[in-house]
Every structure is written in C-alpha cells, then in structure tokens.
Design a protein around this motif. Structure first.
Motif, PDB file in Angstrom:
ATOM      1  N   THR A 222       0.824  -1.208   0.000  1.00 51.28           N
ATOM      2  CA  THR A 222       0.000   0.000   0.000  1.00 51.28           C
ATOM      3  C   THR A 222       0.859   1.260   0.000  1.00 51.28           C
ATOM      4  O   THR A 222       0.352   2.348  -0.278  1.00 51.28           O
ATOM      5  CB  THR A 222      -0.923   0.013   1.236  1.00 51.28           C
ATOM      6  N   SER A 223       2.119   1.135   0.327  1.00 58.91           N
ATOM      7  CA  SER A 223       3.066   2.251   0.261  1.00 58.91           C
ATOM      8  C   SER A 223       4.460   1.676   0.072  1.00 58.91           C
ATOM      9  O   SER A 223       4.643   0.448   0.134  1.00 58.91           O
ATOM     10  CB  SER A 223       3.005   3.124   1.518  1.00 58.91           C
ATOM     11  N   ALA A 224       5.444   2.534  -0.158  1.00 65.02           N
ATOM     12  CA  ALA A 224       6.793   2.022  -0.427  1.00 65.02           C
ATOM     13  C   ALA A 224       7.849   3.032  -0.007  1.00 65.02           C
ATOM     14  O   ALA A 224       7.614   4.246   0.042  1.00 65.02           O
ATOM     15  CB  ALA A 224       6.949   1.676  -1.907  1.00 65.02           C
ATOM     16  N   ILE A 225       9.030   2.486   0.301  1.00 66.36           N
ATOM     17  CA  ILE A 225      10.218   3.272   0.611  1.00 66.36           C
ATOM     18  C   ILE A 225      11.259   2.963  -0.456  1.00 66.36           C
ATOM     19  O   ILE A 225      11.532   1.792  -0.748  1.00 66.36           O
ATOM     20  CB  ILE A 225      10.769   2.919   2.010  1.00 66.36           C
ATOM     21  N   PHE A 226      11.841   4.012  -1.043  1.00 66.50           N
ATOM     22  CA  PHE A 226      12.909   3.828  -2.027  1.00 66.50           C
ATOM     23  C   PHE A 226      14.227   4.263  -1.400  1.00 66.50           C
ATOM     24  O   PHE A 226      14.356   5.394  -0.919  1.00 66.50           O
ATOM     25  CB  PHE A 226      12.634   4.652  -3.288  1.00 66.50           C
ATOM     26  N   LEU A 227      15.198   3.342  -1.372  1.00 64.19           N
ATOM     27  CA  LEU A 227      16.532   3.634  -0.847  1.00 64.19           C
ATOM     28  C   LEU A 227      17.513   3.791  -1.990  1.00 64.19           C
ATOM     29  O   LEU A 227      17.506   3.001  -2.941  1.00 64.19           O
ATOM     30  CB  LEU A 227      17.002   2.518   0.092  1.00 64.19           C
ATOM     31  N   ASP A 228      18.366   4.804  -1.890  1.00 63.83           N
ATOM     32  CA  ASP A 228      19.376   5.064  -2.915  1.00 63.83           C
ATOM     33  C   ASP A 228      20.720   5.222  -2.217  1.00 63.83           C
ATOM     34  O   ASP A 228      20.981   6.223  -1.552  1.00 63.83           O
ATOM     35  CB  ASP A 228      19.020   6.331  -3.692  1.00 63.83           C
ATOM     36  N   LYS A 229      21.557   4.189  -2.336  1.00 56.76           N
ATOM     37  CA  LYS A 229      22.888   4.182  -1.698  1.00 56.76           C
ATOM     38  C   LYS A 229      22.813   4.516  -0.205  1.00 56.76           C
ATOM     39  O   LYS A 229      23.575   5.322   0.316  1.00 56.76           O
ATOM     40  CB  LYS A 229      23.836   5.145  -2.427  1.00 56.76           C
ATOM     41  N   GLY A 230      21.864   3.879   0.469  1.00 54.82           N
ATOM     42  CA  GLY A 230      21.766   4.012   1.913  1.00 54.82           C
ATOM     43  C   GLY A 230      21.010   5.226   2.403  1.00 54.82           C
ATOM     44  O   GLY A 230      20.865   5.414   3.612  1.00 54.82           O
ATOM     45  N   ARG A 231      20.519   6.042   1.492  1.00 51.36           N
ATOM     46  CA  ARG A 231      19.762   7.227   1.888  1.00 51.36           C
ATOM     47  C   ARG A 231      18.297   7.075   1.493  1.00 51.36           C
ATOM     48  O   ARG A 231      17.977   6.359   0.538  1.00 51.36           O
ATOM     49  CB  ARG A 231      20.348   8.488   1.246  1.00 51.36           C
ATOM     50  N   LEU A 232      17.426   7.768   2.210  1.00 48.34           N
ATOM     51  CA  LEU A 232      16.008   7.717   1.917  1.00 48.34           C
ATOM     52  C   LEU A 232      15.726   8.595   0.705  1.00 48.34           C
ATOM     53  O   LEU A 232      15.771   9.821   0.791  1.00 48.34           O
ATOM     54  CB  LEU A 232      15.194   8.194   3.130  1.00 48.34           C
ATOM     55  N   GLY A 233      15.438   7.933  -0.435  1.00 47.52           N
ATOM     56  CA  GLY A 233      15.162   8.683  -1.661  1.00 47.52           C
ATOM     57  C   GLY A 233      13.702   9.081  -1.780  1.00 47.52           C
ATOM     58  O   GLY A 233      13.377  10.100  -2.410  1.00 47.52           O
ATOM     59  N   TYR A 234      12.819   8.271  -1.166  1.00 47.07           N
ATOM     60  CA  TYR A 234      11.376   8.552  -1.306  1.00 47.07           C
ATOM     61  C   TYR A 234      10.622   7.667  -0.324  1.00 47.07           C
ATOM     62  O   TYR A 234      10.997   6.527  -0.079  1.00 47.07           O
ATOM     63  CB  TYR A 234      10.919   8.254  -2.738  1.00 47.07           C
ATOM     64  N   HIS A 235       9.538   8.212   0.235  1.00 42.63           N
ATOM     65  CA  HIS A 235       8.626   7.434   1.075  1.00 42.63           C
ATOM     66  C   HIS A 235       7.220   7.923   0.772  1.00 42.63           C
ATOM     67  O   HIS A 235       6.877   9.070   1.034  1.00 42.63           O
ATOM     68  CB  HIS A 235       8.951   7.608   2.554  1.00 42.63           C
ATOM     69  N   GLY A 236       6.414   7.054   0.183  1.00 42.54           N
ATOM     70  CA  GLY A 236       5.063   7.455  -0.199  1.00 42.54           C
ATOM     71  C   GLY A 236       4.364   6.342  -0.952  1.00 42.54           C
ATOM     72  O   GLY A 236       4.440   5.175  -0.563  1.00 42.54           O
ATOM     73  N   SER A 237       3.722   6.693  -2.055  1.00 44.71           N
ATOM     74  CA  SER A 237       2.959   5.718  -2.828  1.00 44.71           C
ATOM     75  C   SER A 237       3.880   4.722  -3.522  1.00 44.71           C
ATOM     76  O   SER A 237       5.058   5.006  -3.775  1.00 44.71           O
ATOM     77  CB  SER A 237       2.099   6.428  -3.874  1.00 44.71           C
ATOM     78  N   VAL A 238       3.328   3.569  -3.858  1.00 43.28           N
ATOM     79  CA  VAL A 238       4.097   2.553  -4.584  1.00 43.28           C
ATOM     80  C   VAL A 238       4.505   3.085  -5.952  1.00 43.28           C
ATOM     81  O   VAL A 238       5.650   2.919  -6.385  1.00 43.28           O
ATOM     82  CB  VAL A 238       3.267   1.262  -4.723  1.00 43.28           C
ATOM     83  N   ASP A 239       3.575   3.737  -6.648  1.00 46.50           N
ATOM     84  CA  ASP A 239       3.895   4.283  -7.980  1.00 46.50           C
ATOM     85  C   ASP A 239       5.025   5.305  -7.898  1.00 46.50           C
ATOM     86  O   ASP A 239       5.904   5.349  -8.775  1.00 46.50           O
ATOM     87  CB  ASP A 239       2.652   4.940  -8.595  1.00 46.50           C
ATOM     88  N   GLY A 240       5.014   6.136  -6.858  1.00 50.82           N
ATOM     89  CA  GLY A 240       6.077   7.122  -6.697  1.00 50.82           C
ATOM     90  C   GLY A 240       7.428   6.477  -6.473  1.00 50.82           C
ATOM     91  O   GLY A 240       8.443   6.917  -7.026  1.00 50.82           O
ATOM     92  N   ALA A 241       7.467   5.407  -5.675  1.00 50.50           N
ATOM     93  CA  ALA A 241       8.729   4.711  -5.417  1.00 50.50           C
ATOM     94  C   ALA A 241       9.261   4.052  -6.689  1.00 50.50           C
ATOM     95  O   ALA A 241      10.466   4.082  -6.965  1.00 50.50           O
ATOM     96  CB  ALA A 241       8.533   3.670  -4.319  1.00 50.50           C
ATOM     97  N   ILE A 242       8.363   3.457  -7.470  1.00 47.07           N
ATOM     98  CA  ILE A 242       8.780   2.808  -8.711  1.00 47.07           C
ATOM     99  C   ILE A 242       9.307   3.841  -9.698  1.00 47.07           C
ATOM    100  O   ILE A 242      10.297   3.605 -10.413  1.00 47.07           O
ATOM    101  CB  ILE A 242       7.615   1.999  -9.307  1.00 47.07           C
ATOM    102  N   THR A 243       8.674   5.012  -9.756  1.00 49.67           N
ATOM    103  CA  THR A 243       9.155   6.090 -10.630  1.00 49.67           C
ATOM    104  C   THR A 243      10.567   6.502 -10.243  1.00 49.67           C
ATOM    105  O   THR A 243      11.442   6.670 -11.095  1.00 49.67           O
ATOM    106  CB  THR A 243       8.217   7.299 -10.559  1.00 49.67           C
ATOM    107  N   HIS A 244      10.829   6.648  -8.945  1.00 51.74           N
ATOM    108  CA  HIS A 244      12.178   6.996  -8.487  1.00 51.74           C
ATOM    109  C   HIS A 244      13.169   5.883  -8.833  1.00 51.74           C
ATOM    110  O   HIS A 244      14.312   6.163  -9.215  1.00 51.74           O
ATOM    111  CB  HIS A 244      12.176   7.235  -6.968  1.00 51.74           C
ATOM    112  N   TYR A 245      12.748   4.636  -8.693  1.00 60.28           N
ATOM    113  CA  TYR A 245      13.604   3.499  -9.042  1.00 60.28           C
ATOM    114  C   TYR A 245      14.020   3.572 -10.515  1.00 60.28           C
ATOM    115  O   TYR A 245      15.190   3.410 -10.860  1.00 60.28           O
ATOM    116  CB  TYR A 245      12.847   2.204  -8.763  1.00 60.28           C
TER     117      TYR A 245
END
Length: 403
Positions: A222-245
C-alpha cells in the motif's frame, strides 16, 4: 498499542572495512607476515550502508522497500528485526516482529520442523498453549506435514522457506518482515504467500517487504520506501517509489561501469558486456557479447549467467551457462557470445545484467547494457490493443482447429 508501528529517527549503519594490509585466512600466514613486516599497519575505512534515515510507518500498512543492489534494503530490515544494531539513531517498534530474511536463518538445523515451530514461538514470548492453538494452521499452510519430525537441515530450500514463512506469518506478531527469500519457493506458494501477507495487513498488522520485483510490490504493498545508496530517496505511494527506481537507472548504469564499485569478490571481473543491436523488434534474436579478465591463481572453472530485466526490475529470462554445460577457464581471458532465440519481448526498455560465478558471485554487472524494443507486432494479423495487453512477453504460438 503505540500510535505507529515503526518510527525511525536519524538511523545510520556503518561497517569498518580493511583497505590495506595482507588479508589472510590462515593463522600461520598471519603470524609470519607480522614477523616479517612488524611495522606494517592495517588500515580501515568506514562503509556507510545507511545514512540518516527518518520515517514513520502506521499500523496496517504493507510497505515495500525497494532499491538497487547495495541500496541498504536488507541492512535496514536486519536492523528493524534486531539482527544487527544501528551505528546511530533511534528505532521505536510498536510490537513484536516476525521475520523471514534469509534461507538458513531463524531455525536450528538439528531440530525438527515441529521443534522449530515451538522454539520460534517461545522466542517471540508466546506460551506453549498459544503456539499449539496456531500449530495445525502453520503446518497446513506450509505443506510439509510429512517431514515435520525430520531435522530441518535435511529440508530442501523450498521446504525450508515454506515452513519458515508459515511460522512467521501465523504466529502472533504485530509486525511481519520478509526479504526476497520468497523467490526460492514455487509459483503457487508465492501466490499463497502474497495473499497471506495481504490478509495480515488487513488485520491491522504491519508488513515490511523487500524486493527487486516491482510487480509483486505493486500487487502487495500500500506504500513504499525507495533507498538510494543508503539514503532515503522517497517514502510514499508505490507508484512514486517505482518512478524513483526507474529514474535512477542512468546514474546507476554509469556507476556500475567501475568494476571496483560492483558487488562480487573481484577475483574475476567482466571487462565488457554489450548488445550487438540496442534497438530491436520483438521477435529479433538477442545477441550479447562479453569479455572476462583472467586470474591464473584461481582454482576451478567458473560459469556466467545473464539476466534480461524489464523496467520494473523483474527478471524476464535467465540464461545460465551451467544449463548448457559451458564452463570457463580463469587462467585465460575469455570472450563469449550469448544468442537468445524465440524470446519475443514486449515493446519497452530492458537491461542486461551479467554475473560471473563460482561457489559465490565473482562479479555482478547490473545494467551492463540496454535493449530498446520498438512498437511493432510480430503477428501476421492486426487486432485491437487488448489482444496484446497482458503477459510479460509475447509468444510464438499457433492455433489449430482439430474438428
């Protein structure tokens, strides 16, 4: 019950890594080196796996943790499940945590499946009566009833995962943490597991799910966290995390060109991986060329494995040289060609990931090259869009009327 399931404030994790000095695996060699070079000092540097993470996760959320290799996903899960301690920061967990992180952890190999169920429940603070109430449900879900009184060290990886997941999901924990270990199970068990995790979240418990497979994150979370080299890149919707990925691919691809920054032991490294035709139609043959360096001191042959991965991180196909009996000699530089026939890719962008392996991974070059599949139907007839709207790949198929 706490207001939130998990609260993380300024969380960091660093490891000390030896960067100079002889690395030995024999005590006699280490002693001789110290005698011969008494003034040599070993130097270390800090590797920051996680840096200053802060977030809150409410009850009843199914949270996907996504990111590329080395992003810190598994490290974060190990800290949240108290397997390893943070270097800095504060974690507030609102309840007990059940986890399944790696095949081979969590169970005692000498104990039977039955004994491990009771041991896991006891470690979570449950009484024998509480465990017994859940026992039949755990066994039924896992499908290992016939082997319940066999030591788990004799289980296959699939059997182990089925029982371990069933224990983690059915015992009374408020938070359930699952790493990508479910990929070991068969397709039917993965389907059951995803359904069970959805049920857990609907019951008000919280699920943490680490995965490279964006399609399963989309299906479950229902939500997602995107990590980028150990830092929090995004925390919110699944679609938003996938876009950042997706958006970080080009930067990631450039970084992976530096062999020293890639995962693996480094005993051998890929020197080049390239697709002969980057722009293709769906039915075209895929030809991938690669070069591997040499290591005359390495014992035993190695194999290579290529993955073609879609834009969401799902592996569409794996081409492993072991399946063809093809092994390579490390004493010589190797040049090879992989040809893939009859793989009809849907239009879109795909990446080629190449791995050099022996007992473990020697080099892992993700995003080594790109295949752009253009909009073109390989079929002889025209049809509406819904005729091509499902499935991960297109198929070379034929219908025949038999009566």
């Amino acid at each position: 019950m706490a207001d939130t399931a998990i609260t993380v404030s300024n969380l960091s994790k660093a490891y000390r890594i030896q960067v100079t000095g002889a690395q030995t695996d024999r005590i006699t060699t280490a002693v001789l080196n110290r005698i011969r070079h008494p003034l040599t000092r070993t130097h270390f540097e800090d590797f920051h796996a996680l840096t200053d993470l802060s977030f809150e996760i409410p009850w009843g959320e199914a949270v996907g943790i996504v990111g590329r290799n080395g992003a810190g996903k598994s490290t974060l899960l190990k800290i949240l499940t108290r397997i390893t301690a943070p270097t800095a920061g504060v974690i507030d967990l609102g309840g007990r945590v059940g986890s399944l992180l790696e095949v081979g952890t969590g169970f005692s190999g000498e104990l039977t499946g039955r004994e491990n169920i009771y041991q896991n429940g006891a470690l979570l603070g449950m009484s024998r009566k509480e465990i017994k109430r859940r026992f039949d449900e755990i066994v039924d879900f896992s499908g290992v009833e016939k082997f319940l009184d066999v030591p788990v060290k004799r289980y296959s990886s699939g059997m182990y995962v089925r029982l371990a997941f069933s224990v983690a999901a059915h015992l009374d924990t408020e938070i359930l943490a699952i790493d990508e270990v479910l990929a070991v199970g068969d397709a039917e068990f993965q389907r059951k597991s995803l359904a069970k995790m959805r049920e857990v979240a609907r019951d008000g418990r919280t699920v943490l799910y680490v995965s490279h497979q964006m399609n399963t994150v989309t299906a479950l979370c229902t939500s997602a966290i995107f990590l980028d080299k150990g830092r929090l890149g995004y925390h919110g919707s699944v679609d938003g995390a996938i876009t950042h990925y997706r958006d970080t691919f080009e930067k990631f691809q450039v970084q992976q060109q530096d062999a020293a920054s890639r995962p693996g032991t480094g005993e051998l490294r890929l020197q080049r991986v390239g697709v002969t035709e980057q722009t293709q139609e769906p039915a075209d043959e895929k030809v991938i060329e690669f070069n591997v360096g040499r290591n005359p001191h390495m014992i035993g042959k190695y194999f290579v494995s290529a993955h073609i991965t879609d834009a969401n991180g799902a592996v569409v196909v794996q081409c492993d040289s072991r399946l063809l009996g093809q092994w390579f000699d490390p004493s010589k530089e190797q040049a090879g060609t992989l040809r893939i026939q009859n793989l009809w890719l849907r239009p879109g962008r795909y990446t080629v990931d190449m791995f050099v392996c022996q007992a473990g991974i020697l080099d892992a070059w993700e995003g080594a090259d790109v295949i752009e599949v253009v909009e073109h139907s390989p079929y002889p007839e025209l049809a509406t869009d819904d005729a091509l709207s499902h499935g991960m790949v297109l198929a070379d198929f034929e219908y025949e009327a038999t009566r």
